[in-house]
Design a protein around this motif. Structure first.
Motif, PDB file in Angstrom:
ATOM      1  N   ASP A 124      62.294  21.191  43.282  1.00  0.00           N
ATOM      2  CA  ASP A 124      63.199  20.478  42.371  1.00  0.00           C
ATOM      3  C   ASP A 124      63.323  21.144  41.000  1.00  0.00           C
ATOM      4  O   ASP A 124      64.197  20.808  40.207  1.00  0.00           O
ATOM      5  N   GLN A 125      62.469  22.109  40.691  1.00  0.00           N
ATOM      6  CA  GLN A 125      62.557  22.814  39.402  1.00  0.00           C
ATOM      7  C   GLN A 125      63.404  24.083  39.480  1.00  0.00           C
ATOM      8  O   GLN A 125      63.716  24.669  38.450  1.00  0.00           O
ATOM      9  N   ILE A 126      63.785  24.505  40.684  1.00  0.00           N
ATOM     10  CA  ILE A 126      64.616  25.698  40.829  1.00  0.00           C
ATOM     11  C   ILE A 126      66.013  25.397  40.288  1.00  0.00           C
ATOM     12  O   ILE A 126      66.540  24.299  40.467  1.00  0.00           O
ATOM     13  N   ASN A 127      66.590  26.380  39.594  1.00  0.00           N
ATOM     14  CA  ASN A 127      67.917  26.293  38.954  1.00  0.00           C
ATOM     15  C   ASN A 127      67.966  25.302  37.793  1.00  0.00           C
ATOM     16  O   ASN A 127      69.030  24.814  37.447  1.00  0.00           O
ATOM     17  N   THR A 128      66.808  25.012  37.182  1.00  0.00           N
ATOM     18  CA  THR A 128      66.806  24.199  35.961  1.00  0.00           C
ATOM     19  C   THR A 128      66.769  25.151  34.765  1.00  0.00           C
ATOM     20  O   THR A 128      66.133  26.208  34.820  1.00  0.00           O
ATOM     21  N   PRO A 129      67.458  24.784  33.685  1.00  0.00           N
ATOM     22  CA  PRO A 129      67.471  25.676  32.522  1.00  0.00           C
ATOM     23  C   PRO A 129      66.131  25.647  31.779  1.00  0.00           C
ATOM     24  O   PRO A 129      65.488  24.607  31.672  1.00  0.00           O
ATOM     25  N   VAL A 130      65.744  26.822  31.291  1.00  0.00           N
ATOM     26  CA  VAL A 130      64.549  26.949  30.453  1.00  0.00           C
ATOM     27  C   VAL A 130      64.902  27.842  29.265  1.00  0.00           C
ATOM     28  O   VAL A 130      65.664  28.796  29.396  1.00  0.00           O
ATOM     29  N   ALA A 131      64.375  27.487  28.131  1.00  0.00           N
ATOM     30  CA  ALA A 131      64.561  28.305  26.928  1.00  0.00           C
ATOM     31  C   ALA A 131      63.367  29.241  26.816  1.00  0.00           C
ATOM     32  O   ALA A 131      62.220  28.817  26.907  1.00  0.00           O
ATOM     33  N   ILE A 132      63.659  30.512  26.637  1.00  0.00           N
ATOM     34  CA  ILE A 132      62.627  31.526  26.407  1.00  0.00           C
ATOM     35  C   ILE A 132      62.715  31.882  24.925  1.00  0.00           C
ATOM     36  O   ILE A 132      63.755  32.339  24.447  1.00  0.00           O
ATOM     37  N   VAL A 133      61.629  31.648  24.208  1.00  0.00           N
ATOM     38  CA  VAL A 133      61.603  31.899  22.767  1.00  0.00           C
ATOM     39  C   VAL A 133      60.537  32.945  22.477  1.00  0.00           C
ATOM     40  O   VAL A 133      59.383  32.803  22.894  1.00  0.00           O
ATOM     41  N   GLU A 134      60.937  34.018  21.777  1.00  0.00           N
ATOM     42  CA  GLU A 134      60.005  35.069  21.373  1.00  0.00           C
ATOM     43  C   GLU A 134      59.916  35.064  19.855  1.00  0.00           C
ATOM     44  O   GLU A 134      60.925  35.180  19.162  1.00  0.00           O
ATOM     45  N   MET A 135      58.693  34.879  19.347  1.00  0.00           N
ATOM     46  CA  MET A 135      58.467  34.852  17.899  1.00  0.00           C
ATOM     47  C   MET A 135      57.656  36.068  17.490  1.00  0.00           C
ATOM     48  O   MET A 135      56.652  36.391  18.124  1.00  0.00           O
ATOM     49  N   GLU A 136      58.108  36.707  16.422  1.00  0.00           N
ATOM     50  CA  GLU A 136      57.376  37.825  15.843  1.00  0.00           C
ATOM     51  C   GLU A 136      56.595  37.276  14.663  1.00  0.00           C
ATOM     52  O   GLU A 136      57.168  36.757  13.706  1.00  0.00           O
ATOM     53  N   LEU A 137      55.273  37.368  14.735  1.00  0.00           N
ATOM     54  CA  LEU A 137      54.390  36.825  13.711  1.00  0.00           C
ATOM     55  C   LEU A 137      53.610  37.949  13.052  1.00  0.00           C
ATOM     56  O   LEU A 137      53.273  38.936  13.691  1.00  0.00           O
ATOM     57  N   GLY A 138      53.301  37.785  11.775  1.00  0.00           N
ATOM     58  CA  GLY A 138      52.467  38.763  11.098  1.00  0.00           C
ATOM     59  C   GLY A 138      52.689  38.750   9.611  1.00  0.00           C
ATOM     60  O   GLY A 138      53.532  38.020   9.094  1.00  0.00           O
ATOM     61  N   LYS A 139      51.912  39.549   8.935  1.00  0.00           N
ATOM     62  CA  LYS A 139      52.083  39.748   7.503  1.00  0.00           C
ATOM     63  C   LYS A 139      52.975  40.951   7.312  1.00  0.00           C
ATOM     64  O   LYS A 139      52.879  41.922   8.052  1.00  0.00           O
ATOM     65  N   TYR A 140      53.833  40.894   6.312  1.00  0.00           N
ATOM     66  CA  TYR A 140      54.709  42.023   6.042  1.00  0.00           C
ATOM     67  C   TYR A 140      53.879  43.241   5.683  1.00  0.00           C
ATOM     68  O   TYR A 140      52.885  43.152   4.992  1.00  0.00           O
TER      69      TYR A 140
END
Length: 177
Positions: A124-140
């Motif tokens: 039942d989870q096949i073909n359900t939308p998912v958001a993929i979020v990639e965050m870049e973390l760190g000190k400049y």
């Protein structure tokens, strides 16, 4: 130690070891150590005032003019050197101060996309939308870490609700001050 005998600054982990003795030898070798120490302290104090106020060029000119007219102040040549230094390095100094004031990692960048699940343990989870979020973390100025998260619709709604609460709290604080 004569200027010709000066050793190059030591480099330790990307940081250069610049000593007062090295600066005196490079900038004012004829000055006595106590005289140079007093000059360095005065210039350091002026630059600290300029940087903490993040002075624009008009403010800088007014500030330096006042310093040249002050008893025990600076010469017009010294004011010109400070002005040139500030014009050339203002952005770098400001960024450095901001980065030093950060306690921990900051969100440097964020990317996202929405995919459809093509595989799952549960049919039942096949073909359900998912958001993929990639965050870049760190000190400049330092190497970043990347965090990749997957959210279903319920988790996206939960996240948006929490972010709205944060926004409302921040708005309330800025409106009361």
């Amino acid at each position: 130690m004569a200027a010709a005998e000066q050793q190059p600054p030591a480099v330790d982990g990307g940081k250069v070891d610049i000593t007062e003795e090295l600066l005196r030898g490079q900038l004012y070798p004829e000055a006595a150590p106590e005289e140079f120490r007093a000059l360095r302290a005065k210039m350091g104090g002026l630059l600290q005032s300029i940087a903490s106020a993040d002075m624009d060029l008009n403010q800088l000119e007014a500030f330096l003019t006042a310093q040249t007219k002050k008893q025990g102040g600076i010469t017009s040549d010294q004011a010109a050197v400070i002005a040139k230094f500030w014009k050339n390095h203002r952005v770098k100094i400001h960024e450095s101060l901001v980065n030093q004031s950060c306690w921990d990692n900051v969100l440097k960048n964020m990317n996202w996309r929405v995919d459809l699940k093509s595989q799952s343990r549960h049919v039942d989870q096949i073909n359900t939308p998912v958001a993929i979020v990639e965050m870049e973390l760190g000190k400049y100025g330092q190497e970043s870490e990347f965090l990749c998260l997957e959210f279903d619709e319920a988790k996206v709604s939960q996240m948006l609700k929490k972010l709205t609460e944060i926004e409302e709290s921040m708005t309330a604080l800025t409106q009361t001050t």
